[in-house]
Scaffold this motif. Structure first.
Motif, PDB file in Angstrom:
ATOM      1  N   ARG A  30      -6.152  -0.050  10.916  1.00 48.83           N
ATOM      2  CA  ARG A  30      -6.717  -0.704   9.737  1.00 48.83           C
ATOM      3  C   ARG A  30      -6.809  -2.214   9.968  1.00 48.83           C
ATOM      4  NH1 ARG A  30      -3.550   3.453   7.432  1.00 48.83           N
ATOM      5  NH2 ARG A  30      -1.686   2.126   7.526  1.00 48.83           N
ATOM      6  N   GLY A  31      -7.900  -2.789   9.516  1.00 50.32           N
ATOM      7  CA  GLY A  31      -8.098  -4.216   9.713  1.00 50.32           C
ATOM      8  C   GLY A  31      -8.606  -4.578  11.093  1.00 50.32           C
ATOM      9  N   ASN A  32      -9.068  -3.598  11.846  1.00 50.03           N
ATOM     10  CA  ASN A  32      -9.591  -3.868  13.186  1.00 50.03           C
ATOM     11  C   ASN A  32     -10.842  -4.744  13.103  1.00 50.03           C
ATOM     12  OD1 ASN A  32      -9.182  -3.201  16.056  1.00 50.03           O
ATOM     13  ND2 ASN A  32     -11.212  -2.274  15.918  1.00 50.03           N
ATOM     14  N   SER A  33     -11.224  -5.316  14.225  1.00 52.37           N
ATOM     15  CA  SER A  33     -12.414  -6.159  14.313  1.00 52.37           C
ATOM     16  C   SER A  33     -13.629  -5.485  13.671  1.00 52.37           C
ATOM     17  CB  SER A  33     -12.720  -6.460  15.784  1.00 52.37           C
ATOM     18  OG  SER A  33     -14.051  -6.903  15.940  1.00 52.37           O
TER      19      SER A  33
ATOM     20  N   ILE B  38     -15.654 -11.351  20.206  1.00 53.05           N
ATOM     21  CA  ILE B  38     -14.836 -11.953  19.155  1.00 53.05           C
ATOM     22  C   ILE B  38     -15.648 -12.004  17.865  1.00 53.05           C
ATOM     23  CG2 ILE B  38     -15.524 -14.296  19.877  1.00 53.05           C
ATOM     24  CD1 ILE B  38     -12.756 -15.271  18.918  1.00 53.05           C
ATOM     25  N   ASP B  39     -15.010 -11.647  16.761  1.00 48.04           N
ATOM     26  CA  ASP B  39     -15.705 -11.666  15.475  1.00 48.04           C
ATOM     27  C   ASP B  39     -16.142 -13.083  15.100  1.00 48.04           C
ATOM     28  OD1 ASP B  39     -15.403  -8.966  15.194  1.00 48.04           O
ATOM     29  OD2 ASP B  39     -14.288  -9.055  13.305  1.00 48.04           O
ATOM     30  N   THR B  40     -17.254 -13.161  14.382  1.00 45.68           N
ATOM     31  CA  THR B  40     -17.828 -14.456  14.010  1.00 45.68           C
ATOM     32  C   THR B  40     -16.836 -15.335  13.265  1.00 45.68           C
ATOM     33  OG1 THR B  40     -20.025 -13.446  13.854  1.00 45.68           O
ATOM     34  CG2 THR B  40     -19.710 -15.569  12.756  1.00 45.68           C
ATOM     35  N   GLU B  41     -16.149 -14.770  12.264  1.00 43.95           N
ATOM     36  CA  GLU B  41     -15.234 -15.586  11.462  1.00 43.95           C
ATOM     37  C   GLU B  41     -14.099 -16.134  12.304  1.00 43.95           C
ATOM     38  OE1 GLU B  41     -15.690 -16.688   8.381  1.00 43.95           O
ATOM     39  OE2 GLU B  41     -17.655 -15.714   8.540  1.00 43.95           O
ATOM     40  N   TRP B  42     -13.582 -15.320  13.201  1.00 40.87           N
ATOM     41  CA  TRP B  42     -12.524 -15.806  14.089  1.00 40.87           C
ATOM     42  C   TRP B  42     -13.052 -16.917  14.996  1.00 40.87           C
ATOM     43  CZ3 TRP B  42      -9.181 -11.124  16.188  1.00 40.87           C
ATOM     44  CH2 TRP B  42      -8.369 -10.657  15.143  1.00 40.87           C
ATOM     45  N   PHE B  43     -14.245 -16.730  15.511  1.00 42.83           N
ATOM     46  CA  PHE B  43     -14.823 -17.732  16.407  1.00 42.83           C
ATOM     47  C   PHE B  43     -15.042 -19.054  15.670  1.00 42.83           C
ATOM     48  CE2 PHE B  43     -18.596 -19.586  18.648  1.00 42.83           C
ATOM     49  CZ  PHE B  43     -17.927 -19.944  19.804  1.00 42.83           C
ATOM     50  N   LEU B  44     -15.525 -18.972  14.435  1.00 36.74           N
ATOM     51  CA  LEU B  44     -15.718 -20.190  13.649  1.00 36.74           C
ATOM     52  C   LEU B  44     -14.395 -20.892  13.393  1.00 36.74           C
ATOM     53  CD1 LEU B  44     -18.393 -18.945  11.082  1.00 36.74           C
ATOM     54  CD2 LEU B  44     -18.753 -20.484  13.028  1.00 36.74           C
ATOM     55  N   THR B  45     -13.356 -20.110  13.112  1.00 36.62           N
ATOM     56  CA  THR B  45     -12.018 -20.687  12.926  1.00 36.62           C
ATOM     57  C   THR B  45     -11.557 -21.403  14.189  1.00 36.62           C
ATOM     58  OG1 THR B  45     -11.372 -19.029  11.287  1.00 36.62           O
ATOM     59  CG2 THR B  45      -9.594 -20.150  12.462  1.00 36.62           C
TER      60      THR B  45
ATOM     61  N   MET C 286     -13.402 -22.564  16.745  1.00 37.81           N
ATOM     62  CA  MET C 286     -14.204 -23.732  17.089  1.00 37.81           C
ATOM     63  C   MET C 286     -14.015 -24.879  16.095  1.00 37.81           C
ATOM     64  SD  MET C 286     -15.328 -22.970  19.953  1.00 37.81           S
ATOM     65  CE  MET C 286     -16.303 -24.454  20.227  1.00 37.81           C
ATOM     66  N   SER C 287     -13.424 -24.578  14.950  1.00 38.80           N
ATOM     67  CA  SER C 287     -13.069 -25.632  13.994  1.00 38.80           C
ATOM     68  C   SER C 287     -11.689 -26.213  14.277  1.00 38.80           C
ATOM     69  CB  SER C 287     -13.100 -25.073  12.565  1.00 38.80           C
ATOM     70  OG  SER C 287     -14.403 -24.626  12.227  1.00 38.80           O
ATOM     71  N   GLY C 288     -11.061 -25.726  15.341  1.00 39.28           N
ATOM     72  CA  GLY C 288      -9.755 -26.241  15.742  1.00 39.28           C
ATOM     73  C   GLY C 288      -8.587 -25.423  15.272  1.00 39.28           C
ATOM     74  N   GLY C 289      -8.854 -24.263  14.646  1.00 38.93           N
ATOM     75  CA  GLY C 289      -7.789 -23.449  14.097  1.00 38.93           C
ATOM     76  C   GLY C 289      -7.419 -22.273  14.970  1.00 38.93           C
ATOM     77  N   VAL C 290      -6.509 -21.462  14.448  1.00 37.82           N
ATOM     78  CA  VAL C 290      -6.063 -20.225  15.106  1.00 37.82           C
ATOM     79  C   VAL C 290      -6.193 -19.086  14.080  1.00 37.82           C
ATOM     80  CG1 VAL C 290      -4.143 -19.013  16.217  1.00 37.82           C
ATOM     81  CG2 VAL C 290      -4.432 -21.484  16.558  1.00 37.82           C
ATOM     82  N   PRO C 291      -6.934 -18.033  14.387  1.00 38.43           N
ATOM     83  CA  PRO C 291      -7.086 -16.936  13.430  1.00 38.43           C
ATOM     84  C   PRO C 291      -5.751 -16.316  13.054  1.00 38.43           C
ATOM     85  CG  PRO C 291      -8.724 -16.762  15.181  1.00 38.43           C
ATOM     86  CD  PRO C 291      -7.760 -17.836  15.599  1.00 38.43           C
ATOM     87  N   GLU C 292      -5.603 -15.975  11.786  1.00 37.98           N
ATOM     88  CA  GLU C 292      -4.392 -15.313  11.317  1.00 37.98           C
ATOM     89  C   GLU C 292      -4.584 -13.802  11.355  1.00 37.98           C
ATOM     90  OE1 GLU C 292      -3.204 -16.742   7.514  1.00 37.98           O
ATOM     91  OE2 GLU C 292      -3.134 -18.840   8.138  1.00 37.98           O
ATOM     92  N   VAL C 293      -3.528 -13.086  11.725  1.00 38.99           N
ATOM     93  CA  VAL C 293      -3.592 -11.617  11.757  1.00 38.99           C
ATOM     94  C   VAL C 293      -2.426 -11.042  10.952  1.00 38.99           C
ATOM     95  CG1 VAL C 293      -4.829 -11.451  13.933  1.00 38.99           C
ATOM     96  CG2 VAL C 293      -2.342 -11.601  13.967  1.00 38.99           C
TER      97      VAL C 293
ATOM     98  N   ARG D 270      -8.771  -0.905  20.353  1.00 34.66           N
ATOM     99  CA  ARG D 270      -8.989  -2.069  19.507  1.00 34.66           C
ATOM    100  C   ARG D 270     -10.461  -2.487  19.570  1.00 34.66           C
ATOM    101  NH1 ARG D 270      -4.749  -4.835  17.121  1.00 34.66           N
ATOM    102  NH2 ARG D 270      -6.532  -5.737  16.024  1.00 34.66           N
ATOM    103  N   GLY D 271     -11.254  -1.794  20.416  1.00 33.17           N
ATOM    104  CA  GLY D 271     -12.688  -2.050  20.385  1.00 33.17           C
ATOM    105  C   GLY D 271     -13.427  -1.926  21.695  1.00 33.17           C
ATOM    106  N   ASN D 272     -12.974  -2.584  22.757  1.00 34.73           N
ATOM    107  CA  ASN D 272     -13.742  -2.601  23.993  1.00 34.73           C
ATOM    108  C   ASN D 272     -13.692  -1.264  24.729  1.00 34.73           C
ATOM    109  OD1 ASN D 272     -14.573  -5.217  23.555  1.00 34.73           O
ATOM    110  ND2 ASN D 272     -12.869  -6.113  24.690  1.00 34.73           N
ATOM    111  N   HIS D 273     -12.517  -0.664  24.798  1.00 36.31           N
ATOM    112  CA  HIS D 273     -12.377   0.678  25.378  1.00 36.31           C
ATOM    113  C   HIS D 273     -13.260   1.661  24.605  1.00 36.31           C
ATOM    114  CE1 HIS D 273     -10.344   4.345  26.851  1.00 36.31           C
ATOM    115  NE2 HIS D 273     -10.155   4.684  25.581  1.00 36.31           N
ATOM    116  N   GLY D 274     -13.243   1.568  23.295  1.00 36.05           N
ATOM    117  CA  GLY D 274     -14.023   2.480  22.461  1.00 36.05           C
ATOM    118  C   GLY D 274     -15.511   2.311  22.630  1.00 36.05           C
TER     119      GLY D 274
END
Length: 323
Positions: free
Chosen positions: A102-105, A307-314, A316-323, A78-82
């Motif tokens: 598909r849709g990975n970070s 963590i991807d920027t868009e997820w982090f912004l979500t 820090m705005s009080g939300g939870v990223p959707e997957v 998913r990214g870190n191992h790679g």
């Protein structure tokens, strides 16, 4: 699998050819918030932003010694191992082919390519990518790097060796579980050093394969693993890892994506460190058990900060990223 203190020292010698040790700090801001002494192991400070680099370095050292004619590696992530495997393989003069779902970070994919990997999107989740990596490795004569094996775990265990050497009197350490190298390395290092410490595994409530397997006493696959804590998004447990954490972990807890998002916010606001989902999960678990841990000395593994920027912004705005 067992490790001795000498094994850990030798693994650390190899790891330090590719990265320095990471720090562990007792942050007073977290102690004030949680009512216990909180030691954070900063694996977000490695050269790839995650603990996986350690295992990649020791794995590549083993591979070069045992398969000197191998032209390259193939793996799934998913990214870190790679990132870790790509960095170590390219440094050794090998090619690195990495499969992701598909849709990975987006940003983890970009980082793997920057480290020299050929990144291919395949399948709907990690386990489907892993199956394709197995097929391609055999077809193309590449060495298949599994998510869990002894050479990898020896390297990963060095972060716990550093932590327990620096802070030998921890009462409890919280560790996230994906395929299991992190928690198994922590258990093996604890046992090698003879430390008295409970190790608590942490999984997403949406990816409970490790917890369900321990409760059943045998491997239990799940139908899905949809969580933005992608380092824990695993459907199929690994037998060799299960054999270690099923015996060595004090318990395995679940955390929700909402709790993980809050832990990311706490890390950033309290100590201005960036945590990805799996990296924040141990703190989320500690926050759940705040009352039980009152007055104790506790460790949390901040295993990665990618963590991807868009997820982090979500978040820090009080939300939870959707997957």
């Amino acid at each position: 699998m067992k490790l001795t203190e000498h094994d850990l020292q030798e693994a650390a010698r190899i790891v330090y050819t590719g990265m320095p040790p990471t720090p562990q700090y007792a942050w007073p801001q977290l102690a004030k918030r949680l009512g216990c002494e909180v030691w954070v192991k900063h694996e977000n400070h490695t050269a790839t932003g995650a603990f996986k680099l350690r295992g990649a370095i020791t794995f590549m050292d083993w591979l070069l010694k045992t398969h000197p004619d191998m032209p390259g590696i193939c793996t799934a992530t998913r990214g870190n191992h790679g990132q870790g495997q790509a960095r170590a393989a390219v440094a050794a003069g090998l090619t690195a082919k990495v499969y992701v779902p598909r849709g990975n970070s987006v940003e983890k994919n970009a980082a793997m390519r920057a480290f020299g990997a050929e990144v291919i999107e395949f399948g709907d989740d990690f386990d489907e990518s892993r199956a394709e990596a197995i097929r391609v490795a055999e077809a193309e004569g590449l060495f298949l790097v599994p998510p869990f094996n002894e050479a990898i775990v020896r390297g990963v265990a060095t972060y716990a060796w550093e932590l327990f050497t620096a802070v030998p009197d921890l009462d409890t350490v919280y560790v996230p579980i994906g395929c299991g190298s992190g928690i198994c390395g922590t258990i093996l290092a604890r046992d090698a050093l003879g430390v008295e410490c409970d190790i608590v595994g942490v999984v997403s409530e949406n990816a409970q394969t490790a917890k369900l397997s321990v409760e059943a006493g045998q491997l239990v696959e799940t139908d899905s693993a949809r969580t933005f804590a992608d380092g824990m998004a695993v459907r199929m447990p690994v037998q060799a890892a299960f054999d270690i954490y099923s015996k060595g972990a004090a318990r395995i807890m679940t955390v929700s994506d909402t709790e993980v998002a809050e832990a990311i916010r706490v890390y950033y606001r309290d100590i201005h460190n960036l945590a990805e989902g799996a990296g924040a999960a141990p703190l989320a678990a500690l926050m759940q058990e705040k009352e039980a841990m009152a007055g104790k000395k506790v460790g949390v593994i901040l295993c990665g900060g990618n963590i991807d920027t868009e997820w982090f912004l979500t978040v820090m705005s009080g939300g939870v990223p959707e997957v």
